[in-house]
Design a protein around this motif. Structure first.
Motif, PDB file in Angstrom:
ATOM      1  N   ALA A   1       0.834  -1.210   0.000  1.00  0.00           N
ATOM      2  CA  ALA A   1       0.000   0.000   0.000  1.00  0.00           C
ATOM      3  C   ALA A   1       0.863   1.251   0.000  1.00  0.00           C
ATOM      4  N   LEU A   2       1.938   1.255   0.789  1.00  0.00           N
ATOM      5  CA  LEU A   2       2.850   2.400   0.795  1.00  0.00           C
ATOM      6  C   LEU A   2       3.561   2.545  -0.549  1.00  0.00           C
ATOM      7  N   PHE A   3       3.957   1.412  -1.142  1.00  0.00           N
ATOM      8  CA  PHE A   3       4.610   1.428  -2.449  1.00  0.00           C
ATOM      9  C   PHE A   3       3.674   1.990  -3.519  1.00  0.00           C
ATOM     10  N   THR A   4       2.408   1.562  -3.491  1.00  0.00           N
ATOM     11  CA  THR A   4       1.434   2.043  -4.480  1.00  0.00           C
ATOM     12  C   THR A   4       1.187   3.546  -4.317  1.00  0.00           C
ATOM     13  N   THR A   5       1.139   4.006  -3.075  1.00  0.00           N
ATOM     14  CA  THR A   5       0.955   5.435  -2.836  1.00  0.00           C
ATOM     15  C   THR A   5       2.153   6.224  -3.351  1.00  0.00           C
ATOM     16  N   ALA A   6       3.350   5.762  -3.048  1.00  0.00           N
ATOM     17  CA  ALA A   6       4.560   6.445  -3.522  1.00  0.00           C
ATOM     18  C   ALA A   6       4.657   6.380  -5.040  1.00  0.00           C
ATOM     19  N   GLU A   7       4.226   5.268  -5.612  1.00  0.00           N
ATOM     20  CA  GLU A   7       4.298   5.072  -7.059  1.00  0.00           C
ATOM     21  C   GLU A   7       3.445   6.089  -7.817  1.00  0.00           C
ATOM     22  N   THR A   8       2.352   6.520  -7.210  1.00  0.00           N
ATOM     23  CA  THR A   8       1.495   7.520  -7.846  1.00  0.00           C
ATOM     24  C   THR A   8       2.279   8.794  -8.152  1.00  0.00           C
ATOM     25  N   PHE A   9       3.156   9.170  -7.248  1.00  0.00           N
ATOM     26  CA  PHE A   9       3.946  10.388  -7.451  1.00  0.00           C
ATOM     27  C   PHE A   9       5.214  10.118  -8.261  1.00  0.00           C
ATOM     28  N   THR A  10       5.864   8.973  -8.019  1.00  0.00           N
ATOM     29  CA  THR A  10       7.101   8.697  -8.747  1.00  0.00           C
ATOM     30  C   THR A  10       6.835   8.444 -10.231  1.00  0.00           C
ATOM     31  N   ASP A  11       5.679   7.937 -10.579  1.00  0.00           N
ATOM     32  CA  ASP A  11       5.355   7.733 -11.992  1.00  0.00           C
ATOM     33  C   ASP A  11       5.338   9.061 -12.749  1.00  0.00           C
ATOM     34  N   ILE A  12       4.933  10.124 -12.086  1.00  0.00           N
ATOM     35  CA  ILE A  12       4.878  11.434 -12.744  1.00  0.00           C
ATOM     36  C   ILE A  12       6.282  11.973 -12.994  1.00  0.00           C
ATOM     37  N   PHE A  13       7.141  11.829 -11.999  1.00  0.00           N
ATOM     38  CA  PHE A  13       8.443  12.486 -12.073  1.00  0.00           C
ATOM     39  C   PHE A  13       9.577  11.588 -12.576  1.00  0.00           C
ATOM     40  N   LEU A  14       9.456  10.269 -12.405  1.00  0.00           N
ATOM     41  CA  LEU A  14      10.582   9.382 -12.742  1.00  0.00           C
ATOM     42  C   LEU A  14      10.310   8.446 -13.907  1.00  0.00           C
ATOM     43  N   CYS A  15       9.219   8.620 -14.618  1.00  0.00           N
ATOM     44  CA  CYS A  15       8.914   7.681 -15.707  1.00  0.00           C
ATOM     45  C   CYS A  15       9.942   7.767 -16.838  1.00  0.00           C
ATOM     46  N   TRP A  16      10.658   8.851 -16.944  1.00  0.00           N
ATOM     47  CA  TRP A  16      11.695   9.013 -17.968  1.00  0.00           C
ATOM     48  C   TRP A  16      12.980   8.270 -17.617  1.00  0.00           C
ATOM     49  N   PHE A  17      13.112   7.894 -16.347  1.00  0.00           N
ATOM     50  CA  PHE A  17      14.331   7.250 -15.861  1.00  0.00           C
ATOM     51  C   PHE A  17      14.517   5.901 -16.564  1.00  0.00           C
ATOM     52  N   PRO A  18      15.747   5.586 -17.047  1.00  0.00           N
ATOM     53  CA  PRO A  18      15.956   4.302 -17.740  1.00  0.00           C
ATOM     54  C   PRO A  18      15.669   3.110 -16.821  1.00  0.00           C
ATOM     55  N   PHE A  19      14.984   2.153 -17.343  1.00  0.00           N
ATOM     56  CA  PHE A  19      14.620   0.911 -16.645  1.00  0.00           C
ATOM     57  C   PHE A  19      13.740   1.164 -15.411  1.00  0.00           C
ATOM     58  N   TYR A  20      12.978   2.236 -15.445  1.00  0.00           N
ATOM     59  CA  TYR A  20      12.121   2.578 -14.300  1.00  0.00           C
ATOM     60  C   TYR A  20      11.089   1.478 -14.047  1.00  0.00           C
ATOM     61  N   TYR A  21      10.381   1.055 -15.079  1.00  0.00           N
ATOM     62  CA  TYR A  21       9.334   0.041 -14.916  1.00  0.00           C
ATOM     63  C   TYR A  21       9.927  -1.325 -14.546  1.00  0.00           C
ATOM     64  N   GLU A  22      11.092  -1.633 -15.096  1.00  0.00           N
ATOM     65  CA  GLU A  22      11.744  -2.887 -14.753  1.00  0.00           C
ATOM     66  C   GLU A  22      12.169  -2.897 -13.279  1.00  0.00           C
ATOM     67  N   LEU A  23      12.617  -1.739 -12.782  1.00  0.00           N
ATOM     68  CA  LEU A  23      12.997  -1.627 -11.378  1.00  0.00           C
ATOM     69  C   LEU A  23      11.788  -1.806 -10.451  1.00  0.00           C
ATOM     70  N   LYS A  24      10.646  -1.318 -10.885  1.00  0.00           N
ATOM     71  CA  LYS A  24       9.431  -1.513 -10.079  1.00  0.00           C
ATOM     72  C   LYS A  24       9.058  -2.986  -9.992  1.00  0.00           C
ATOM     73  N   ILE A  25       9.155  -3.703 -11.102  1.00  0.00           N
ATOM     74  CA  ILE A  25       8.863  -5.140 -11.096  1.00  0.00           C
ATOM     75  C   ILE A  25       9.872  -5.873 -10.218  1.00  0.00           C
ATOM     76  N   ALA A  26      11.126  -5.501 -10.310  1.00  0.00           N
ATOM     77  CA  ALA A  26      12.150  -6.141  -9.481  1.00  0.00           C
ATOM     78  C   ALA A  26      11.899  -5.865  -7.997  1.00  0.00           C
ATOM     79  N   PHE A  27      11.433  -4.666  -7.687  1.00  0.00           N
ATOM     80  CA  PHE A  27      11.143  -4.328  -6.300  1.00  0.00           C
ATOM     81  C   PHE A  27       9.984  -5.176  -5.764  1.00  0.00           C
ATOM     82  N   VAL A  28       8.937  -5.358  -6.557  1.00  0.00           N
ATOM     83  CA  VAL A  28       7.806  -6.185  -6.136  1.00  0.00           C
ATOM     84  C   VAL A  28       8.250  -7.637  -5.950  1.00  0.00           C
ATOM     85  N   ALA A  29       9.107  -8.124  -6.855  1.00  0.00           N
ATOM     86  CA  ALA A  29       9.620  -9.493  -6.715  1.00  0.00           C
ATOM     87  C   ALA A  29      10.464  -9.609  -5.443  1.00  0.00           C
ATOM     88  N   TRP A  30      11.251  -8.572  -5.131  1.00  0.00           N
ATOM     89  CA  TRP A  30      12.049  -8.573  -3.902  1.00  0.00           C
ATOM     90  C   TRP A  30      11.153  -8.589  -2.664  1.00  0.00           C
TER      91      TRP A  30
END
Length: 196
Positions: A44-73
């Protein structure tokens, strides 16, 4: 590619933990139950933070892959990421701020109730004002219609000489009977039927 990452996060981040949470509740295993509760709090905390990080960090290389890796972790039984984050950071922070958070929630609940009551009263006042204005604009015609209906209803209830027909209709029928028209023969009636 992003759609594939989205579905893998949906499956592994939400559906898989939801199913194992169901199994923990069904088996009433406290250890599993606590494990999945810690996961859901972190998620729940990750999803809340993700709402804001998606706006500002979506340009970051491998951003979506890092999110998947974080959920797997978080999910992995080897890393126990959700348990680690909960015990090291979330639990101590929430424990130290619990009183303030509870006070804020109580105040927010009271304010929302007061706001609901206030807006409810305002809405009722607006509706009542609109109804009064509509009634005052159409007062003449409306009151005449109501008066004519009520007079007819009263005469019907009283009976007025045992008749259930309103008096205006009774007067008309009696006036027709006081001036009878001369009867015509059958041949005149058929010959003059087009003159009415």
């Amino acid at each position: 590619f992003i759609v594939c990452l989205f579905f893998s996060r949906l499956i592994f981040g939400t559906l898989y933990p939801a199913y194992y949470s169901y199994k923990a509740v069904k088996s009433k295993d406290i250890k599993e139950y606590v494990k999945w509760m810690m996961y859901w709090i972190i998620f729940a905390l990750f999803t809340t933070a993700e709402t804001f990080t998606d706006i500002f960090l979506c340009w970051f290389p491998f951003y979506y892959e890092l999110k998947i890796a974080f959920v797997a972790w978080l999910l992995s039984p080897y890393t126990k990421g959700s348990s680690l984050l909960y015990r090291k950071f979330v639990h101590p922070t929430l424990s130290s701020k619990e009183k303030e958070i509870d006070d804020c929630l109580i105040q927010a609940k009271d304010r929302s109730y007061d706001a609901l009551v206030h807006f409810g009263k305002r809405g009722l006042n607006v509706a009542a004002t609109a109804a009064v204005m509509a009634a005052s604009k159409g007062q003449g015609a409306l009151s005449e219609r109501l008066r004519s209906f009520s007079m007819q209803d009263l005469s019907t209830i009283r009976g007025d000489g045992g008749s259930s027909v309103p008096p205006s209709v009774t007067v008309r029928t009696s006036s027709k009977q006081s001036h009878p028209k001369p009867s015509r023969s059958a041949s005149e009636g058929t010959g003059s039927s087009g003159k009415c």
